[in-house]
Write a protein that holds these residues in place. Structure first.
Motif, PDB file in Angstrom:
ATOM      1  N   GLU A 164       0.833  -1.205   0.000  1.00  0.00           N
ATOM      2  CA  GLU A 164       0.000   0.000   0.000  1.00  0.00           C
ATOM      3  C   GLU A 164       0.872   1.260   0.000  1.00  0.00           C
ATOM      4  OE1 GLU A 164      -2.542  -0.512   3.378  1.00  0.00           O
ATOM      5  OE2 GLU A 164      -3.823  -1.955   2.351  1.00  0.00           O
ATOM      6  N   ALA A 165       1.925   1.254   0.803  1.00  0.00           N
ATOM      7  CA  ALA A 165       2.833   2.405   0.852  1.00  0.00           C
ATOM      8  C   ALA A 165       3.552   2.574  -0.484  1.00  0.00           C
ATOM      9  CB  ALA A 165       3.841   2.243   1.988  1.00  0.00           C
ATOM     10  N   LYS A 166       3.976   1.472  -1.064  1.00  0.00           N
ATOM     11  CA  LYS A 166       4.674   1.530  -2.353  1.00  0.00           C
ATOM     12  C   LYS A 166       3.737   2.044  -3.438  1.00  0.00           C
ATOM     13  CE  LYS A 166       7.328  -1.177  -5.597  1.00  0.00           C
ATOM     14  NZ  LYS A 166       7.779  -2.480  -6.022  1.00  0.00           N
ATOM     15  N   ASP A 167       2.489   1.559  -3.443  1.00  0.00           N
ATOM     16  CA  ASP A 167       1.519   2.025  -4.440  1.00  0.00           C
ATOM     17  C   ASP A 167       1.271   3.522  -4.295  1.00  0.00           C
ATOM     18  OD1 ASP A 167       1.298  -0.568  -5.370  1.00  0.00           O
ATOM     19  OD2 ASP A 167      -0.635  -0.969  -4.401  1.00  0.00           O
ATOM     20  N   ALA A 168       1.122   4.001  -3.065  1.00  0.00           N
ATOM     21  CA  ALA A 168       0.894   5.431  -2.832  1.00  0.00           C
ATOM     22  C   ALA A 168       2.100   6.246  -3.295  1.00  0.00           C
ATOM     23  CB  ALA A 168       0.617   5.684  -1.355  1.00  0.00           C
ATOM     24  N   THR A 169       3.278   5.733  -3.038  1.00  0.00           N
ATOM     25  CA  THR A 169       4.502   6.422  -3.462  1.00  0.00           C
ATOM     26  C   THR A 169       4.581   6.504  -4.978  1.00  0.00           C
ATOM     27  OG1 THR A 169       5.647   5.649  -1.485  1.00  0.00           O
ATOM     28  CG2 THR A 169       7.023   6.373  -3.315  1.00  0.00           C
ATOM     29  N   GLN A 170       4.266   5.408  -5.647  1.00  0.00           N
ATOM     30  CA  GLN A 170       4.309   5.405  -7.107  1.00  0.00           C
ATOM     31  C   GLN A 170       3.268   6.364  -7.688  1.00  0.00           C
ATOM     32  OE1 GLN A 170       6.650   4.093  -9.088  1.00  0.00           O
ATOM     33  NE2 GLN A 170       7.635   3.576  -7.161  1.00  0.00           N
ATOM     34  N   LEU A 171       2.126   6.471  -7.036  1.00  0.00           N
ATOM     35  CA  LEU A 171       1.111   7.422  -7.473  1.00  0.00           C
ATOM     36  C   LEU A 171       1.647   8.856  -7.378  1.00  0.00           C
ATOM     37  CD1 LEU A 171      -1.918   7.823  -8.288  1.00  0.00           C
ATOM     38  CD2 LEU A 171      -2.356   8.134  -5.856  1.00  0.00           C
ATOM     39  N   LEU A 172       2.287   9.163  -6.263  1.00  0.00           N
ATOM     40  CA  LEU A 172       2.853  10.501  -6.092  1.00  0.00           C
ATOM     41  C   LEU A 172       3.982  10.772  -7.087  1.00  0.00           C
ATOM     42  CD1 LEU A 172       2.895  10.768  -2.200  1.00  0.00           C
ATOM     43  CD2 LEU A 172       1.372  11.956  -3.801  1.00  0.00           C
ATOM     44  N   ILE A 173       4.807   9.767  -7.333  1.00  0.00           N
ATOM     45  CA  ILE A 173       5.883   9.933  -8.313  1.00  0.00           C
ATOM     46  C   ILE A 173       5.293  10.172  -9.700  1.00  0.00           C
ATOM     47  CG2 ILE A 173       7.740   8.700  -9.516  1.00  0.00           C
ATOM     48  CD1 ILE A 173       8.500   7.484  -6.784  1.00  0.00           C
ATOM     49  N   GLY A 174       4.213   9.473 -10.002  1.00  0.00           N
ATOM     50  CA  GLY A 174       3.543   9.683 -11.281  1.00  0.00           C
ATOM     51  C   GLY A 174       3.011  11.105 -11.414  1.00  0.00           C
ATOM     52  N   ARG A 175       2.431  11.609 -10.343  1.00  0.00           N
ATOM     53  CA  ARG A 175       1.926  12.986 -10.365  1.00  0.00           C
ATOM     54  C   ARG A 175       3.069  13.995 -10.483  1.00  0.00           C
ATOM     55  NH1 ARG A 175      -3.029  12.852  -5.984  1.00  0.00           N
ATOM     56  NH2 ARG A 175      -4.347  11.456  -7.217  1.00  0.00           N
ATOM     57  N   LEU A 176       4.161  13.735  -9.781  1.00  0.00           N
ATOM     58  CA  LEU A 176       5.319  14.616  -9.871  1.00  0.00           C
ATOM     59  C   LEU A 176       5.876  14.633 -11.294  1.00  0.00           C
ATOM     60  CD1 LEU A 176       7.396  16.449  -8.495  1.00  0.00           C
ATOM     61  CD2 LEU A 176       8.676  14.381  -7.874  1.00  0.00           C
ATOM     62  N   ALA A 177       5.926  13.461 -11.899  1.00  0.00           N
ATOM     63  CA  ALA A 177       6.414  13.373 -13.278  1.00  0.00           C
ATOM     64  C   ALA A 177       5.514  14.176 -14.209  1.00  0.00           C
ATOM     65  CB  ALA A 177       6.492  11.915 -13.719  1.00  0.00           C
ATOM     66  N   ALA A 178       4.215  14.098 -14.003  1.00  0.00           N
ATOM     67  CA  ALA A 178       3.285  14.856 -14.843  1.00  0.00           C
ATOM     68  C   ALA A 178       3.485  16.355 -14.646  1.00  0.00           C
ATOM     69  CB  ALA A 178       1.847  14.454 -14.516  1.00  0.00           C
ATOM     70  N   LEU A 179       3.661  16.772 -13.397  1.00  0.00           N
ATOM     71  CA  LEU A 179       3.880  18.199 -13.125  1.00  0.00           C
ATOM     72  C   LEU A 179       5.176  18.701 -13.746  1.00  0.00           C
ATOM     73  CD1 LEU A 179       2.763  18.475  -9.388  1.00  0.00           C
ATOM     74  CD2 LEU A 179       1.654  19.544 -11.359  1.00  0.00           C
ATOM     75  N   LYS A 180       6.199  17.876 -13.721  1.00  0.00           N
ATOM     76  CA  LYS A 180       7.500  18.266 -14.274  1.00  0.00           C
ATOM     77  C   LYS A 180       7.600  17.971 -15.766  1.00  0.00           C
ATOM     78  CE  LYS A 180      10.466  18.053 -10.250  1.00  0.00           C
ATOM     79  NZ  LYS A 180      11.815  17.667  -9.825  1.00  0.00           N
ATOM     80  N   GLU A 181       6.523  17.406 -16.314  1.00  0.00           N
ATOM     81  CA  GLU A 181       6.485  17.030 -17.722  1.00  0.00           C
ATOM     82  C   GLU A 181       7.670  16.152 -18.101  1.00  0.00           C
ATOM     83  OE1 GLU A 181       6.018  20.678 -19.916  1.00  0.00           O
ATOM     84  OE2 GLU A 181       3.950  20.923 -19.217  1.00  0.00           O
ATOM     85  N   THR A 182       7.839  15.109 -17.321  1.00  0.00           N
ATOM     86  CA  THR A 182       8.902  14.140 -17.569  1.00  0.00           C
ATOM     87  C   THR A 182       8.330  12.745 -17.341  1.00  0.00           C
ATOM     88  OG1 THR A 182      11.201  13.567 -17.049  1.00  0.00           O
ATOM     89  CG2 THR A 182       9.816  14.225 -15.200  1.00  0.00           C
ATOM     90  N   THR A 183       9.180  11.746 -17.374  1.00  0.00           N
ATOM     91  CA  THR A 183       8.717  10.369 -17.189  1.00  0.00           C
ATOM     92  C   THR A 183       8.929   9.926 -15.746  1.00  0.00           C
ATOM     93  OG1 THR A 183      10.872   9.418 -17.724  1.00  0.00           O
ATOM     94  CG2 THR A 183       9.340   9.786 -19.570  1.00  0.00           C
ATOM     95  N   VAL A 184       8.194   8.906 -15.383  1.00  0.00           N
ATOM     96  CA  VAL A 184       8.375   8.306 -14.059  1.00  0.00           C
ATOM     97  C   VAL A 184       9.789   7.767 -13.936  1.00  0.00           C
ATOM     98  CG1 VAL A 184       7.641   6.389 -12.578  1.00  0.00           C
ATOM     99  CG2 VAL A 184       5.921   7.808 -13.729  1.00  0.00           C
ATOM    100  N   ARG A 185      10.287   7.166 -15.007  1.00  0.00           N
ATOM    101  CA  ARG A 185      11.654   6.627 -14.986  1.00  0.00           C
ATOM    102  C   ARG A 185      12.660   7.739 -14.683  1.00  0.00           C
ATOM    103  NH1 ARG A 185      14.076   2.388 -15.374  1.00  0.00           N
ATOM    104  NH2 ARG A 185      12.561   1.134 -16.460  1.00  0.00           N
ATOM    105  N   GLN A 186      12.458   8.911 -15.277  1.00  0.00           N
ATOM    106  CA  GLN A 186      13.382  10.014 -15.033  1.00  0.00           C
ATOM    107  C   GLN A 186      13.320  10.458 -13.570  1.00  0.00           C
ATOM    108  OE1 GLN A 186      15.741  11.167 -17.216  1.00  0.00           O
ATOM    109  NE2 GLN A 186      16.476  12.134 -15.335  1.00  0.00           N
ATOM    110  N   ILE A 187      12.129  10.498 -13.004  1.00  0.00           N
ATOM    111  CA  ILE A 187      11.996  10.839 -11.579  1.00  0.00           C
ATOM    112  C   ILE A 187      12.726   9.805 -10.734  1.00  0.00           C
ATOM    113  CG2 ILE A 187      10.377  11.123  -9.656  1.00  0.00           C
ATOM    114  CD1 ILE A 187      10.291  13.454 -11.605  1.00  0.00           C
ATOM    115  N   HIS A 188      12.567   8.534 -11.081  1.00  0.00           N
ATOM    116  CA  HIS A 188      13.285   7.467 -10.359  1.00  0.00           C
ATOM    117  C   HIS A 188      14.790   7.698 -10.450  1.00  0.00           C
ATOM    118  CE1 HIS A 188      10.155   4.024  -9.861  1.00  0.00           C
ATOM    119  NE2 HIS A 188       9.577   5.206  -9.723  1.00  0.00           N
ATOM    120  N   ASN A 189      15.273   8.013 -11.639  1.00  0.00           N
ATOM    121  CA  ASN A 189      16.711   8.260 -11.815  1.00  0.00           C
ATOM    122  C   ASN A 189      17.154   9.476 -11.017  1.00  0.00           C
ATOM    123  OD1 ASN A 189      17.033   6.072 -13.528  1.00  0.00           O
ATOM    124  ND2 ASN A 189      16.793   7.283 -15.384  1.00  0.00           N
TER     125      ASN A 189
END
Length: 83
Positions: free
Chosen positions: A50-75
Motif C-alpha cells: 500500500e505504501a509503495k503504491d501510494a509512493t508510485q502514485l505521487l511519483i507519477g503525479r510529480l512526473a506529470a507536473l515536471k512534464e517528464t517520465t516516471v523513470r526520469q523521476i526514479h533516476n
C-alpha cells in the motif's frame, strides 16, 4: 532396492530433527505459532505494498507536473528498479 536404515539411526535422526525444532522454536519465541508469524508477515507485506503504491502514485503525479517520465523521476531520486 531400498536402502535399509537401522532403528538406532532413525532414532538418532529423529532426535537431531527434534533438537533443531527446539532451537528454531526458541529463536522465534516459545509462544509464537507459525500461523501467527505468517499472518503478521502477510499483514506487513500488505502495508508495504500500500505504501509503495501510494509512493508510485505521487511519483507519477510529480512526473506529470515536471512534464517528464516516471523513470526520469526514479533516476533523479536514485530509486532502484524492482527488477
Amino acid at each position: 532396492m531400498h536402502a535399509t536404515t537401522s532403528a538406532k539411526k532413525q532414532k538418532e535422526y529423529i532426535d537431531k530433527l527434534e533438537a533443531e525444532i527446539d532451537v528454531l522454536q526458541k529463536r522465534i519465541g516459545e509462544d509464537e505459532s507459525a500461523d501467527a508469524i505468517v499472518s503478521r508477515h502477510i499483514n506487513l507485506l500488505h502495508r508495504y505494498n500500500e505504501a509503495k503504491d501510494a509512493t508510485q502514485l505521487l511519483i507519477g503525479r510529480l512526473a506529470a507536473l515536471k512534464e517528464t517520465t516516471v523513470r526520469q523521476i526514479h533516476n533523479d531520486m536514485d530509486l532502484l528498479d524492482d527488477q
